[in-house]
Enzyme design. Sequence first.
Site, PDB file in Angstrom:
ATOM      1  N   ARG A 156       0.816  -1.214   0.000  1.00  0.00           N
ATOM      2  CA  ARG A 156       0.000   0.000   0.000  1.00  0.00           C
ATOM      3  C   ARG A 156       0.854   1.270   0.000  1.00  0.00           C
ATOM      4  NH1 ARG A 156      -3.612  -2.998   4.397  1.00  0.00           N
ATOM      5  NH2 ARG A 156      -1.496  -3.611   4.909  1.00  0.00           N
ATOM      6  N   ILE A 157       1.983   1.229   0.724  1.00  0.00           N
ATOM      7  CA  ILE A 157       2.839   2.435   0.743  1.00  0.00           C
ATOM      8  C   ILE A 157       3.555   2.573  -0.607  1.00  0.00           C
ATOM      9  CG2 ILE A 157       4.780   3.602   1.875  1.00  0.00           C
ATOM     10  CD1 ILE A 157       3.989   2.116   4.474  1.00  0.00           C
ATOM     11  N   ILE A 237      12.821   3.847   3.291  1.00  0.00           N
ATOM     12  CA  ILE A 237      11.902   4.336   4.339  1.00  0.00           C
ATOM     13  C   ILE A 237      11.240   3.142   5.002  1.00  0.00           C
ATOM     14  CG2 ILE A 237      11.293   6.673   3.568  1.00  0.00           C
ATOM     15  CD1 ILE A 237       8.806   4.462   2.419  1.00  0.00           C
ATOM     16  N   ARG A 239      12.755  -0.510   6.483  1.00  0.00           N
ATOM     17  CA  ARG A 239      13.400  -1.025   7.685  1.00  0.00           C
ATOM     18  C   ARG A 239      14.894  -1.149   7.437  1.00  0.00           C
ATOM     19  NH1 ARG A 239       9.815   0.011  10.282  1.00  0.00           N
ATOM     20  NH2 ARG A 239       8.505  -1.190  11.694  1.00  0.00           N
ATOM     21  N   GLU A 268      19.817   0.742  14.184  1.00  0.00           N
ATOM     22  CA  GLU A 268      19.357   2.016  14.736  1.00  0.00           C
ATOM     23  C   GLU A 268      18.987   1.874  16.212  1.00  0.00           C
ATOM     24  OE1 GLU A 268      16.066   2.425  11.824  1.00  0.00           O
ATOM     25  OE2 GLU A 268      14.773   2.585  13.566  1.00  0.00           O
ATOM     26  N   HIS A 286      14.326   7.863  11.526  1.00  0.00           N
ATOM     27  CA  HIS A 286      13.103   7.038  11.462  1.00  0.00           C
ATOM     28  C   HIS A 286      11.848   7.888  11.737  1.00  0.00           C
ATOM     29  CE1 HIS A 286      11.576   2.643  12.017  1.00  0.00           C
ATOM     30  NE2 HIS A 286      10.643   3.421  11.491  1.00  0.00           N
TER      31      HIS A 286
END
Length: 329
Positions: A156-157, A237, A239, A268, A286
């Site tokens: 969806r993104i 954007i 992981r 991170e 993030h």
Amino acid sequence: MKAKVLVARATFPDVLERLQQQFDVDSNQEDHIFSPEELQRRMQGKDAVVVTASEKLTAEVIAAHPQLKAICNVAVGYNNIDVAAATQAGVMVTNTPDVLNETTADYAWTLLMANARRVSESEHYLRAGKWKHWRFDQFLGADVHGTTLGILGMGRIGQAVARRSMGFDMQVIYHNRSHLAPELEARANNARHVSKEELLRNADHLVLVLPYSAETHHIIGAAELALMKPTATLVNIARGGIVDDEALVDALREGRIASAGLDVFENEPALHPGFLTLPNVVLTPHIGSGSEKTRRAMADCASANLVAALSGQRPPNLVNPTVKERNHA
Ligand code: 8YV
């Protein structure tokens, strides 16, 4: 008696107040992430825990809390949770899909364009007082319009990222385990499914929008970076861990790709130290879903999942629908 809930990260005060009206809430209002030991200790006796991607809910943690009924993640990605262990233990797992699609897609474009036009690099130059006179050939970047946008992971993104390319007159190619339905491809600026190799070879700007899993671990490593154009830009954007950060630092240093915009990192909040020495990266902590409106929607979504899970209803965003309710006697 009210159900006991741990809210493991600070949230909006009014969201917390609403939860406090319904539940016996223990919350972390400090600006720190619970250590694994602290998380374990604070989860004692809790019926549910609200977490973010920073908290690791391993099989051991889940097994150590036999009263736990639900883990509500305030994130769409849930690689921080051992879902198989939760399912086996009868613990519901929920996430916050959809509400963050558009904001996260906006942010992919923020990084893509900042990369292409060297925004971060030129701003650092200016802030350092190095700008003495205008030059015709200074900070020449890459065009975005009329180029080929590549998307790895077309959920969806990814589709929201693709739709935004229409105004830039771009061609869209994508790689995904499955092909999108033709009508979805049409809406995603006529995106065309290609092999991973073709995607890497032909994208001028490559955006990674994959979930992290054992299969996607280091899906972009030295071999993949070597296939990309030396003029290409990369945006992550999704992981950390889907990119081999060491290999990416090498590729950027040696100019094997032009630049990278990174919002997520392998370890991170620790960064590969090499990134900090490179001019051709844009680095952010993030914040992809971080608009006020979207973070609020995520908090509301997680709350709705929590309320449903603790009142015997099926949560709207249940990640493990095969879960059998735990015997909480
Ligand atoms: C979260 C994210 O804000 O949704 C995700 O998967 O990465 C972000 O939107 C972050 O992970 C905190 O949970």
